[in-house]
Design an enzyme around this catalytic site. Structure first.
Site, PDB file in Angstrom:
ATOM      1  N   ILE A  16       0.811  -1.228   0.000  1.00 42.90           N
ATOM      2  CA  ILE A  16       0.000   0.000   0.000  1.00 42.90           C
ATOM      3  C   ILE A  16       0.836   1.265   0.000  1.00 42.90           C
ATOM      4  O   ILE A  16       0.308   2.359  -0.117  1.00 42.90           O
ATOM      5  CB  ILE A  16      -0.982   0.044   1.206  1.00 42.90           C
ATOM      6  CG1 ILE A  16      -0.247  -0.258   2.514  1.00 42.90           C
ATOM      7  CG2 ILE A  16      -2.144  -0.880   0.988  1.00 42.90           C
ATOM      8  CD1 ILE A  16      -1.135  -0.142   3.740  1.00 42.90           C
ATOM      9  N   GLY A  17       2.113   1.134   0.128  1.00 42.06           N
ATOM     10  CA  GLY A  17       2.934   2.345   0.111  1.00 42.06           C
ATOM     11  C   GLY A  17       4.398   1.996   0.006  1.00 42.06           C
ATOM     12  O   GLY A  17       4.816   0.865   0.252  1.00 42.06           O
ATOM     13  N   SER A  18       5.141   2.989  -0.420  1.00 44.54           N
ATOM     14  CA  SER A  18       6.584   2.814  -0.417  1.00 44.54           C
ATOM     15  C   SER A  18       7.220   4.152  -0.129  1.00 44.54           C
ATOM     16  O   SER A  18       6.678   5.196  -0.486  1.00 44.54           O
ATOM     17  CB  SER A  18       7.075   2.274  -1.762  1.00 44.54           C
ATOM     18  OG  SER A  18       6.875   3.251  -2.749  1.00 44.54           O
ATOM     19  N   ALA A  20      11.220   6.199   1.108  1.00 46.01           N
ATOM     20  CA  ALA A  20      12.650   6.199   0.868  1.00 46.01           C
ATOM     21  C   ALA A  20      13.318   4.989   1.523  1.00 46.01           C
ATOM     22  O   ALA A  20      14.305   4.463   1.017  1.00 46.01           O
ATOM     23  CB  ALA A  20      13.244   7.487   1.402  1.00 46.01           C
ATOM     24  N   TYR A  21      12.764   4.546   2.653  1.00 49.75           N
ATOM     25  CA  TYR A  21      13.482   3.527   3.422  1.00 49.75           C
ATOM     26  C   TYR A  21      12.746   2.195   3.532  1.00 49.75           C
ATOM     27  O   TYR A  21      13.220   1.293   4.205  1.00 49.75           O
ATOM     28  CB  TYR A  21      13.775   4.053   4.833  1.00 49.75           C
ATOM     29  CG  TYR A  21      14.533   5.340   4.779  1.00 49.75           C
ATOM     30  CD1 TYR A  21      15.876   5.348   4.423  1.00 49.75           C
ATOM     31  CD2 TYR A  21      13.895   6.549   5.009  1.00 49.75           C
ATOM     32  CE1 TYR A  21      16.580   6.526   4.325  1.00 49.75           C
ATOM     33  CE2 TYR A  21      14.594   7.739   4.913  1.00 49.75           C
ATOM     34  CZ  TYR A  21      15.935   7.733   4.577  1.00 49.75           C
ATOM     35  OH  TYR A  21      16.616   8.899   4.468  1.00 49.75           O
ATOM     36  N   LEU A  23       8.911  -0.360   2.632  1.00 48.29           N
ATOM     37  CA  LEU A  23       7.653  -0.653   1.950  1.00 48.29           C
ATOM     38  C   LEU A  23       6.565  -0.829   3.006  1.00 48.29           C
ATOM     39  O   LEU A  23       6.851  -1.262   4.119  1.00 48.29           O
ATOM     40  CB  LEU A  23       7.793  -1.958   1.159  1.00 48.29           C
ATOM     41  CG  LEU A  23       8.966  -2.032   0.161  1.00 48.29           C
ATOM     42  CD1 LEU A  23       9.144  -3.453  -0.346  1.00 48.29           C
ATOM     43  CD2 LEU A  23       8.727  -1.079  -1.008  1.00 48.29           C
ATOM     44  N   ASP A 186       7.877  16.265   9.295  1.00 49.92           N
ATOM     45  CA  ASP A 186       7.458  15.872   7.942  1.00 49.92           C
ATOM     46  C   ASP A 186       5.925  15.892   7.854  1.00 49.92           C
ATOM     47  O   ASP A 186       5.303  14.948   7.375  1.00 49.92           O
ATOM     48  CB  ASP A 186       8.020  14.491   7.592  1.00 49.92           C
ATOM     49  CG  ASP A 186       7.990  14.216   6.091  1.00 49.92           C
ATOM     50  OD1 ASP A 186       7.800  15.180   5.311  1.00 49.92           O
ATOM     51  OD2 ASP A 186       8.147  13.046   5.700  1.00 49.92           O
TER      52      ASP A 186
END
Ligand SMILES: Nc1ncnc2c1ncn2[C@@H]1O[C@H](COP(=O)(O)OP(=O)(O)OP(=O)(O)O)[C@@H](O)[C@H]1O
Length: 475
Positions: A16-18, A20-21, A23, A186
């Protein structure tokens, strides 16, 4: 690719997402059928080994994601797609010292989130599973993020109360973090998740820090949302009345988060970003704003009421930015967000509504806001008297474009008209920030398509209708 793999008692269903560091996967607990999200954070040593072994470089985000997927797939495959991993005691993570966190940097994010997750509007970690290549963080799952909700679903365009609810919940969560000495760094719509009842949950503490102060120009966050002092610190001391010596070596971290909240408030009410980055030299819109903040009223369809609040949030000087308590109070009391359309009249939220329906953590300070308990009818008939200040003549008021939308840039021509041109630039930044003297070098992170969409939205409506006439075609 990993669907139907088993991780302890969880079945992986989809990615469902990825980031920079790592998954993020959607998983279902086999016994209960309950949904969770599992964030997989790869250990840097295992990634370096993998890159070296395969003669690869890890610069591109797409390449990184593919490599992470491949690495994980091979890992699962080597265990017949069934991994049984030990779980790490959550309390022991909270006890990790600064030295230990330096040796286990991927545990910093987990430790910080665990520290603040007692708040209702922060995503909760349930388990941390450890393997040789990655750490798996099992969290509550939410099927929408705020970005998708704003941009794709247009979920907020008619509902001022909903905007207030989500925004105030986010403020409340962030305030809780700040009180516990955690600064998120962030804040952006992708890092806010929503449940079915439109309650907001703050996630992704990957860039958060305990540093109460940061050196100027320490780039951390995502460019659209990053405060100017994180990008290019050039405070004019004469106009802001603060000595350079007093504030130049370190600046407060919490007010950087407050700045990002201001951009989110614009996203929620206007479905736009005001600029690509708060950099006075590289971004002409921001340059104009820095000279005269009334440019916001030219480029956005905001009401005078909302402008007044935004002006207090988007202060160039981090020391003069509005504090969280006042911000929440002022947003609750707003009677309009926009000049026209369904958000031109919004009810004031009473103390009681805020306490019971909005800020579900009742220990917070809404009891200190007695003026919020005002009748709605009373509110409707009180348009605030506002002195109308005309923007200066060089402030952009007409726009043009060469058609590509990645970046906008104002350039004055001879007639003093302002044209919109575009150029390719990927903007979100990250840098390691855990102490004031941290590196000032920006590591560039690949821009996300979704973030670009938000800007695209702005450009299209600006182009087709002009900023001051009709601001959203849908209305
Ligand atoms: N608990 C969750 N429930 C549902 N989706 C989630 C959850 N946590 C993360 N996601 C999804 O995965 C995406 C990436 O997660 P997250 O931001 O935590 O990872 P990241 O590696 O730090 O990403 P980035 O580098 O972009 O900050 C989020 O934007 C969100 O869409």
């Amino acid at each position: 690719m990993l669907s139907d793999c088993l991780l302890n008692n969880f079945r992986i269903t989809s990615q469902i997402g990825s980031g920079a560091y790592g998954l993020v996967f959607h998983v279902v607990e086999i016994m209960t059928n309950r949904e969770y999200a599992v964030k997989t954070v790869f250990k840097s040593s295992s990634m370096d080994e993998f890159y070296n072994k395969n003669g690869l470089n890890n610069n591109s985000q797409v390449a990184r994601t593919t490599l992470l997927q491949t690495q994980l797939y091979h890992f699962f495959k080597s265990f017949q797609k069934k991994l049984f991993l030990p779980s790490v005691d959550l309390d022991s993570i909270l006890q990790l010292t600064e030295n230990e966190l330096n040796r286990l940097p991927h545990y910093r994010e987990i430790a910080f989130q665990l520290k603040v997750q007692s708040h209702e509007n922060i995503v909760k970690i349930h388990q941390v599973l450890e393997s040789s290549i990655a750490t798996f963080i099992v969290m509550d799952y939410y099927d929408r993020d705020l970005f998708t909700s704003i941009v794709d679903h247009k979920h907020f365009i008619n509902d001022g109360v909903l905007i207030k609810k989500v925004f105030l919940q986010l403020c409340s969560a962030l305030d809780h973090c700040h009180r516990l000495g955690i600064y998120h760094c962030d804040i952006k719509p992708e890092n806010v998740l929503l449940d079915r009842n439109d309650n907001a949950y703050l996630c992704d503490f990957g860039l958060s820090t305990k540093s109460k102060y940061l050196a100027p120009n320490v780039c951390v966050g995502s460019s659209y949302y990053m405060a100017p002092e994180r990008i290019l610190y050039c405070l004019n001391t004469t106009t802001n009345g603060i000595h350079v010596d007093e504030c130049c070596s370190s600046l407060p971290t919490d007010t950087g988060d407050i700045w990002s909240l201001g951009i989110i408030l614009i996203n929620l009410t206007c479905i736009r970003n005001p600029w690509l980055k708060a950099h006075q030299k590289d971004d002409n819109t921001f340059h104009h704003f820095a000279n005269n903040n009334h440019v916001l009223k030219k480029i956005l369809p905001i009401s005078d009421d909302l402008f007044t609040v935004l002006a207090k949030i988007l202060q160039l000087n981090p020391y003069t930015r509005i504090d969280m308590k006042t911000l929440m109070s002022e947003v609750s009391s707003l009677t309009s967000f926009t000049k026209e359309g369904p958000l031109s009249q919004v009810p004031i939220l009473s103390d009681e509504v805020c306490m019971t329906n909005i800020i579900r953590n009742e220990n917070l300070y809404f009891e200190e806001m007695p003026h919020l308990a005002v009748d709605q009818e009373q509110n409707q008939e009180q348009p605030q008297e506002q002195e109308e200040v005309e923007p200066e003549s060089d402030i952009p008021s007409t726009y043009n474009s060469d058609g590509s939308m990645e970046k906008y840039d104002y350039t004055n021509n001879n007639n003093n008209n302002t044209f919109l041109s575009s150029s390719m630039d990927s903007t979100p930044y990250q840098s390691d920030i855990d102490d004031i003297g941290a590196s000032k070098d920006c590591k560039f992170q690949q821009d996300t398509l979704r973030n670009r969409l938000l800007c695209l939205q702005m450009n299209i409506s600006t182009l087709t209708d002009g900023p001051n006439e009709k601001w959203l075609p849908d209305y």
